[in-house]
Design an enzyme around this catalytic site. Structure first.
Site, short mmCIF file in Angstrom:
data_model
loop_
_atom_site.label_atom_id
_atom_site.label_comp_id
_atom_site.label_asym_id
_atom_site.label_seq_id
_atom_site.Cartn_x
_atom_site.Cartn_y
_atom_site.Cartn_z
N LYS A 1 -6.63 8.88 9.12
CA LYS A 1 -5.82 7.84 8.94
C LYS A 1 -6.48 7.24 7.80
CE LYS A 1 -3.83 3.79 11.34
NZ LYS A 1 -3.83 2.96 12.45
N CYS B 1 0.66 -7.03 22.03
CA CYS B 1 -0.06 -6.49 20.84
C CYS B 1 0.50 -7.39 19.56
CB CYS B 1 0.04 -5.16 20.69
SG CYS B 1 -0.85 -4.49 19.06
N LYS C 1 -10.16 1.41 4.94
CA LYS C 1 -11.34 1.00 3.76
C LYS C 1 -12.83 1.57 4.26
CE LYS C 1 -8.93 -2.60 1.59
NZ LYS C 1 -8.27 -3.92 2.02
N CYS D 1 1.57 -5.25 16.59
CA CYS D 1 2.86 -4.57 16.60
C CYS D 1 3.96 -5.91 17.07
CB CYS D 1 3.14 -3.92 18.32
SG CYS D 1 2.28 -2.41 18.01
N HIS E 1 -2.79 0.20 16.79
CA HIS E 1 -3.72 -1.03 16.09
C HIS E 1 -5.11 -0.80 16.72
CE1 HIS E 1 0.20 -2.56 15.30
NE2 HIS E 1 -0.23 -2.42 14.22
N HIS F 1 3.94 1.56 2.43
CA HIS F 1 5.20 0.84 2.06
C HIS F 1 5.63 1.69 0.67
CE1 HIS F 1 2.37 -2.80 3.13
NE2 HIS F 1 3.19 -2.49 4.12
N CYS G 1 -3.67 -0.57 21.88
CA CYS G 1 -2.50 -0.27 21.52
C CYS G 1 -2.88 1.06 20.68
CB CYS G 1 -2.19 -1.33 20.61
SG CYS G 1 -1.16 -0.86 19.18
N HIS H 1 0.62 -1.25 -0.06
CA HIS H 1 0.07 -0.15 -0.13
C HIS H 1 0.82 1.34 0.09
CE1 HIS H 1 0.77 0.41 4.26
NE2 HIS H 1 0.28 -0.54 4.52
N1 MSP Z 1 7.64 -6.01 9.36
C1 MSP Z 1 8.08 -4.67 9.87
C2 MSP Z 1 9.26 -4.06 9.60
C3 MSP Z 1 10.47 -4.80 10.10
S1 MSP Z 1 11.92 -3.96 9.53
C4 MSP Z 1 13.11 -4.96 9.90
C5 MSP Z 1 6.82 -3.84 9.50
N2 MSP Z 1 6.26 -3.90 8.55
S2 MSP Z 1 4.80 -3.28 7.88
O1 MSP Z 1 4.65 -3.72 6.45
O2 MSP Z 1 3.87 -3.21 9.15
O3 MSP Z 1 5.26 -1.81 7.70
C6 MSP Z 1 6.32 -1.57 7.14
C7 MSP Z 1 6.42 0.09 7.00
O4 MSP Z 1 5.45 0.87 6.34
C8 MSP Z 1 6.24 0.71 8.39
O5 MSP Z 1 7.73 1.51 8.53
C9 MSP Z 1 5.36 1.82 8.50
O6 MSP Z 1 5.67 2.99 9.17
C10 MSP Z 1 5.17 1.91 7.21
N3 MSP Z 1 3.72 2.54 6.96
C11 MSP Z 1 2.58 1.75 6.89
N4 MSP Z 1 1.50 2.41 6.74
C12 MSP Z 1 1.99 3.89 6.71
C13 MSP Z 1 1.35 5.00 6.08
N5 MSP Z 1 0.07 5.28 6.11
N6 MSP Z 1 2.18 6.08 5.92
C14 MSP Z 1 3.54 5.92 6.00
N7 MSP Z 1 4.00 4.95 6.19
C15 MSP Z 1 3.26 3.74 7.07
O7 MSP Z 1 6.41 -2.98 10.33
#
Ligand code: MSP
Length: 647
Positions: free
Chosen positions: A298, A128, A301, A131, A148, A23, A145, A20
């Site tokens: 935030k 959690c 959906k 997390c 979440h 990422h 949390c 998304h």
């Molecule tokens: N798997 C762990 C990271 C392990 S690194 C050794 C993880 N994964 S995650 O897929 O949940 O999130 C990855 C990244 O996406 C996080 O840095 C998180 O901050 C970022 N984002 C998820 N939603 C976001 C937004 N809406 N905006 C910006 N970044 C956000 O955490």
């Protein structure tokens, strides 16, 4: 001299969700950094990947009715596919289920275990699953949390623990001595505040019977490695730690990019783990803010405010999406994103500024120079200004990018584009073309414009990888020697005599693309850009309580009100503040009739220096709330004598 190295990583993404915008945002930044460093002569290496173990993933696989391995294979491939759509070119993609990773996790665990920093104990706390960690009481908001929104589970189990607390002071000193270690600064302070109190030891295992989906501890097969201890190690396992050439080359200059929600594992777990394992710690932790929906909320959906970067990329192309994300979101801050904001940026920065510069330049070279880039003559006019701006750009960009001031860096490039557009207006090639005596000047101006475009094309290549070729093709400047970093440091590298060729409009204005449904969005776009909710921006003006108490607010009763001749916005009020009578002039005539006001108890600033408005003295200012829809006076909601202080 050997090249300086640069190593950039993204978080490895959990495969329980489809790729998304959160990422995509971090991954686009990492790709930009990797490309820019490569361009600027660094030996650059970019790692991303997927995080595939743990309870959360096992639960997601179960929900999908798949075996964990099948499930993670499928979703991990979706990430690779997604990165292709945004022209992300990573050097390595690591998956935590790969043998090369598992082996290193076990080696590091064993090393820390052997050194005595891992012990067995009982743990009870709030866990959690979102997390994938125990939360402290302090981290709970009304028992839930905050990230979440779920109530964590109370858990008690036998775990292995890592002696994290032992390294707390060392880490605090390290952060204090290395102010650039965690940035932007606000996040560094957040970490220092976490470290000002005991952090405790970290539970690093889970009983295998409860969470079978993980890497077994090498000394106790009844336990699997805790997902964060497993995941963080990807940053070194992918380099082939401990004795690979890559590890030697890149580890000492590692930049981690993360989102603010995973700061604790990266800023506290990871450095202490590295220290305990005898591995030098990484160079920088760069923390990005959160992207919110167009409405500032935030994304979810249910709210229907999810912005999909892959859909946007399909509609506008990857370069536009990349440009938008990199230029519009201030790094480190939360920000609203949305298609309408993208369209607004597209029209101003890409269609107007860059697109116009190219099409004006090509048109003039075709018209006034037979389609050939002329040789420049003597410098004159504002040439020096344009040239020195171009020549100082590489150094400026390097300083800004190395400090992670990415928006400022992009702004610098656009300042240069703006300067080149202004140069056209100042030099007026169309009038030079009318006078044969001014041919040499005309040639110089046309050459300088073509050169400015070549330089721009090179600078934007890490942002928009596909656009430079289109610009350079129109300039006939496709030789790769014209796209190097060296070639943008010194003005005048573009050879004269190249044939330009128009190849359509680089960025057609979206209103012109009538068939495109984005056209509809456009009309609102500019307004939307201005009205855009900025979430949690740096507060402009923080004041202290002392500052606030300097302002004396009091209740005043309106005794009389009248219009002021010739000033259709103003009303003149006589008010009573306790025993005192005062005159206040206020710009409220469009919203209140004088007779409506008499008797009202309003709030005024009583210690404001008197001022004259349209010849009438105003001894104070009344308070009102206003927006585009109207204005409403601040009044008191219970009867209270005039003169009362408002605090
Ligand atoms: N798997 C762990 C990271 C392990 S690194 C050794 C993880 N994964 S995650 O897929 O949940 O999130 C990855 C990244 O996406 C996080 O840095 C998180 O901050 C970022 N984002 C998820 N939603 C976001 C937004 N809406 N905006 C910006 N970044 C956000 O955490």
């Amino acid at each position: 001299m050997s090249k300086k190295s640069f190593y950039v990583t993204t978080p490895i993404y959990y495969v329980n969700a489809e790729p998304h915008i959160g990422h995509a945002y971090t991954t686009v930044i990492a790709d930009f950094l990797a490309r820019w460093h490569r361009l600027a002569g660094y030996d650059s290496y970019f790692l991303t990947g997927t995080d595939e173990h743990g309870e959360k993933i096992a639960q997601a696989a179960q929900k999908a009715g798949e075996k964990p391995q099948e499930f993670v294979d499928r979703v991990s491939a979706r990430f690779k596919e997604a990165w292709g759509k945004l022209c992300i070119e990573y050097d390595d993609f690591i998956r935590t289920t790969e043998p090369r990773h598992k082996k290193i996790v076990q080696e590091i665990l064993q090393k820390v275990y052997d050194s005595g920093d891992i012990y067995y104990g009982e743990y009870e706390g709030y866990y959690c699953v979102g997390c994938e960690r125990f939360l402290t009481e302090k981290e709970l908001v009304e028992g839930r949390c905050s990230d979440h929104g779920m109530a964590p589970e109370r858990r008690k189990e036998g775990n292995y623990f890592f002696r994290m607390e032992k390294y707390r002071e060392w880490l605090r000193d390290y952060i204090n001595e290395h102010p650039e270690f965690i940035r932007p600064e606000g996040y560094r302070n957040e970490v220092l505040s976490m470290l000002s109190e005991p952090i405790g030891d970290l539970s690093i295992s889970r009983p295998r019977e409860r969470v079978p989906w993980g890497i077994p501890l090498p000394w106790d097969k009844n336990h699997v490695t805790y997902v964060w201890f497993d995941a963080l190690i990807n940053y070194v396992s992918a380099l082939g730690y401990p004795d690979s050439e890559k590890f030697e080359r890149y580890w000492n200059c590692a930049w981690h990019l993360i989102g603010k929600d995973i700061i604790k594992p990266h800023a506290i777990f990871w450095p202490t783990m590295l220290k305990a394992a005898g591995i030098p710690i990484y160079k920088h932790l760069n923390v990005g803010g959160f992207l919110m929906g167009p409405d500032g909320r935030k994304m979810s959906k249910t709210l229907g405010n999810v912005v999909d970067p892959f859909d946007l990329s399909e509609k506008y192309g990857p370069d536009v999406v990349r440009y938008y994300l990199l230029s519009d979101v201030p790094y480190g801050q939360d920000a609203s994103v949305g298609e309408q904001y993208l369209v607004a940026r597209y029209n101003t920065d890409l269609a107007n500024d860059l697109g116009n510069l190219l099409s004006r330049t090509i048109t003039m070279i075709e018209k006034f120079s037979g389609g050939e880039i002329p040789a420049p003559g003597e410098k004159a006019g504002t040439d020096d200004e344009l040239i020195s701006m171009a020549e100082s750009l590489p150094e400026k960009l390097e300083a800004l990018i190395r400090r992670m001031e990415l928006n400022a860096a992009i702004k610098e490039i656009w300042r240069f584009i703006g300067r080149a557009n202004k140069y056209i207006d100042e030099s007026m090639p169309w009038s030079l073309a009318k006078d044969p005596d001014k041919k040499e000047r005309l040639n110089t101006v046309l050459y300088n414009l073509a050169e400015a475009l070549r330089i721009t094309a090179v600078h934007i290549s890490p942002i928009m990888p596909n656009v430079p070729a289109k610009i350079l093709e129109q300039l006939g400047a496709e030789d790769s020697s014209l796209s190097t970093w060296e070639s943008v440091k010194k003005w005048g590298q573009l050879p004269a005599g190249l044939k330009v060729s128009r190849k359509g409009i680089l960025f057609p204005r979206l209103e012109e693309a009538k068939k495109d449904e984005a056209a509809g969005v456009k009309q609102e776009a500019k307004a939307a850009q201005e009205a855009k909710p900025k979430v949690q921006e740096e507060p402009v003006n923080i004041i202290t309580i002392e500052d606030f108490t300097k302002v004396q607010l009091r209740v005043a009763q309106v005794l009389e009100a009248e219009r002021i001749k010739g000033a259709d916005k103003l009303l003149k009020l006589q008010v009573k503040i306790g025993d005192e009578r005062r005159q206040i002039v206020a710009g409220i005539a469009k919203h209140y009739a004088p007779e409506e006001l008499v008797g009202k108890k309003i709030v005024v600033v009583a210690n404001l220096k008197p001022a004259k408005l349209r010849g009438e003295e105003s001894q104070g200012m009344l308070l009102a709330a206003s927006n585009e829809e109207g204005l409403s006076l601040i009044t008191v909601d219970r009867d209270i004598d005039s003169g009362a202080r408002v605090k």
